[in-house]
Design a protein around this motif. Structure first.
Motif, mmCIF file in Angstrom:
data_model
loop_
_atom_site.group_PDB
_atom_site.id
_atom_site.type_symbol
_atom_site.label_atom_id
_atom_site.label_comp_id
_atom_site.label_asym_id
_atom_site.label_seq_id
_atom_site.Cartn_x
_atom_site.Cartn_y
_atom_site.Cartn_z
ATOM 1 N N TYR A 131 -4.518 5.910 -5.024
ATOM 2 C CA TYR A 131 -4.515 5.250 -3.561
ATOM 3 C C TYR A 131 -5.600 5.889 -2.911
ATOM 4 O O TYR A 131 -6.361 4.856 -2.316
ATOM 5 C CB TYR A 131 -3.031 5.320 -2.942
ATOM 6 C CG TYR A 131 -3.112 4.554 -1.666
ATOM 7 C CD1 TYR A 131 -2.830 3.363 -1.397
ATOM 8 C CD2 TYR A 131 -3.052 5.428 -0.342
ATOM 9 C CE1 TYR A 131 -2.899 2.630 -0.158
ATOM 10 C CE2 TYR A 131 -3.240 4.692 0.851
ATOM 11 C CZ TYR A 131 -2.881 3.264 0.690
ATOM 12 O OH TYR A 131 -3.005 2.654 2.049
ATOM 13 N N TYR A 160 0.934 -1.207 -0.066
ATOM 14 C CA TYR A 160 0.128 0.096 0.128
ATOM 15 C C TYR A 160 0.798 1.214 0.056
ATOM 16 O O TYR A 160 0.498 2.331 -0.710
ATOM 17 C CB TYR A 160 -0.912 0.047 1.113
ATOM 18 C CG TYR A 160 -1.976 -1.041 1.166
ATOM 19 C CD1 TYR A 160 -2.692 -1.184 0.053
ATOM 20 C CD2 TYR A 160 -2.599 -1.653 2.297
ATOM 21 C CE1 TYR A 160 -3.513 -2.334 -0.027
ATOM 22 C CE2 TYR A 160 -3.437 -2.582 2.309
ATOM 23 C CZ TYR A 160 -4.034 -2.906 1.003
ATOM 24 O OH TYR A 160 -5.055 -3.754 1.068
ATOM 25 N N SER A 191 2.512 1.797 -3.380
ATOM 26 C CA SER A 191 1.319 2.117 -4.313
ATOM 27 C C SER A 191 0.943 3.542 -4.095
ATOM 28 O O SER A 191 0.817 4.647 -4.920
ATOM 29 C CB SER A 191 0.111 1.527 -4.214
ATOM 30 O OG SER A 191 0.323 0.134 -4.327
ATOM 31 N N PHE A 192 1.065 4.200 -2.802
ATOM 32 C CA PHE A 192 0.621 5.509 -2.496
ATOM 33 C C PHE A 192 1.594 6.316 -2.936
ATOM 34 O O PHE A 192 1.156 7.659 -3.289
ATOM 35 C CB PHE A 192 0.584 5.783 -1.032
ATOM 36 C CG PHE A 192 0.331 7.095 -0.429
ATOM 37 C CD1 PHE A 192 -1.020 7.703 -0.354
ATOM 38 C CD2 PHE A 192 1.352 7.779 -0.033
ATOM 39 C CE1 PHE A 192 -1.306 8.880 -0.228
ATOM 40 C CE2 PHE A 192 1.211 9.041 0.309
ATOM 41 C CZ PHE A 192 -0.337 9.600 0.512
#
Length: 291
Positions: free
Chosen positions: A248, A237, A240-241
């Motif tokens: 996101y 995560y 991805s952010f």
């Protein structure tokens, strides 16, 4: 007088009978299955047809032998493999279980002279040897099984137990001219009644504790795996952010909408009511992304 005796048929018959008895007393036939110890005035002078390993049949020394009539005495000793049984032997294992053991040993007398001298018997030597071996077998069983748990008799370790008992018994039995061929436990049971119930309860408790330990280890492993998976997910995560913060944010908002409005099927229809203004920050993703 002598001529008259020889002309008398009855006298000739008596002489022939005496000669026949004398001739029969001068020889003996040793069977293949028997060993012979020759005693002269109760003193051993020789042995015949003694057991030897890998000896071909017909060349063992069995057959016709000579002896001094009315002086030499023959003691017969069986040459074959014999058995000695031991029933209901009480044994205490290391886990404090009192066992009733039935066992047997197979043996062969390979030194008949030592067997006769050690038992002091000139008849039924095999039975006397078996009587001497029975308490020795019991002692070997108690010494070996007293160092083992009851479960060892139900596992592959049982073979090693048998070998140890045989070796121990052989050491004690050598004084009787005996070779121990095999030792086996026919069965080992717990006694009936309260001792049996107590033993079963202890075994049941031990298995329950073992199962609880295994379950606890499984839960610990599951928690470790779950924590590692959560850490990997958080790492993904975060990556991805860093690549696309807007996407996101959109993705997380879609997950929140799914759970809040019951789109995932976990929230029954009609049980949740939400009233929000169109300009609410929570619904900003419905307004579209800013260019």
């Amino acid at each position: 007088m002598n001529a008259t005796l020889f002309r008398n048929p009855i006298g000739l018959g008596i002489i022939a009978l005496l000669l026949l008895i004398l001739a029969a007393s001068s020889v003996a036939i040793v069977p293949e299955t028997e060993q012979a110890v020759i005693l002269r005035f109760e003193v051993p002078v020789r042995t015949v047809n003694v057991w030897r390993p890998n000896q071909p049949f017909g060349k063992t020394g069995a057959g016709l032998i000579a002896r001094i009539p009315f002086v030499d005495k023959i003691v017969w000793v069986d040459k074959r493999v014999l058995d000695v049984d031991l029933d209901n032997q009480q044994v205490l294992s290391t886990d404090q279980l009192r066992l009733e053991v039935d066992a047997f040993a197979r043996f062969r007398i390979i030194d008949p002279l030592k067997a006769v001298n050690s038992t002091g018997s000139t008849s039924a030597t095999e039975e006397r040897v078996a009587e001497q071996l029975r308490p020795l077998l019991g002692s070997a069983l108690r010494n070996e099984l007293g160092k083992r748990q009851f479960a060892a008799l139900l596992s592959p370790e049982r073979g090693q137990v048998m070998d140890n008992i045989q070796s121990s018994l052989q050491t004690l039995a050598s004084q009787y001219g005996v070779q121990i061929v095999d030792v086996r436990i026919k069965h080992a049971d717990l006694p009936d009644g309260s001792p049996l119930e107590s033993a079963l309860n202890r075994m049941r408790t031990a298995r329950q504790q073992q199962a609880a330990t295994i379950r606890a280890q499984g839960q610990k492993s599951a928690q470790i795996i779950r924590a590692e998976a959560d850490a990997d997910a958080s790492k993904i995560y975060a990556q991805s952010f860093n690549k696309d913060a807007d996407f996101y944010d959109f993705y997380r908002a879609m997950q929140s909408y799914r759970q809040t409005f019951g789109a995932d099927g976990n929230t029954p229809s009609g049980e949740t009511s939400i009233i929000l203004s169109p300009n609410n920050e929570y619904l900003k993703q419905f307004m579209g992304r800013k260019r």
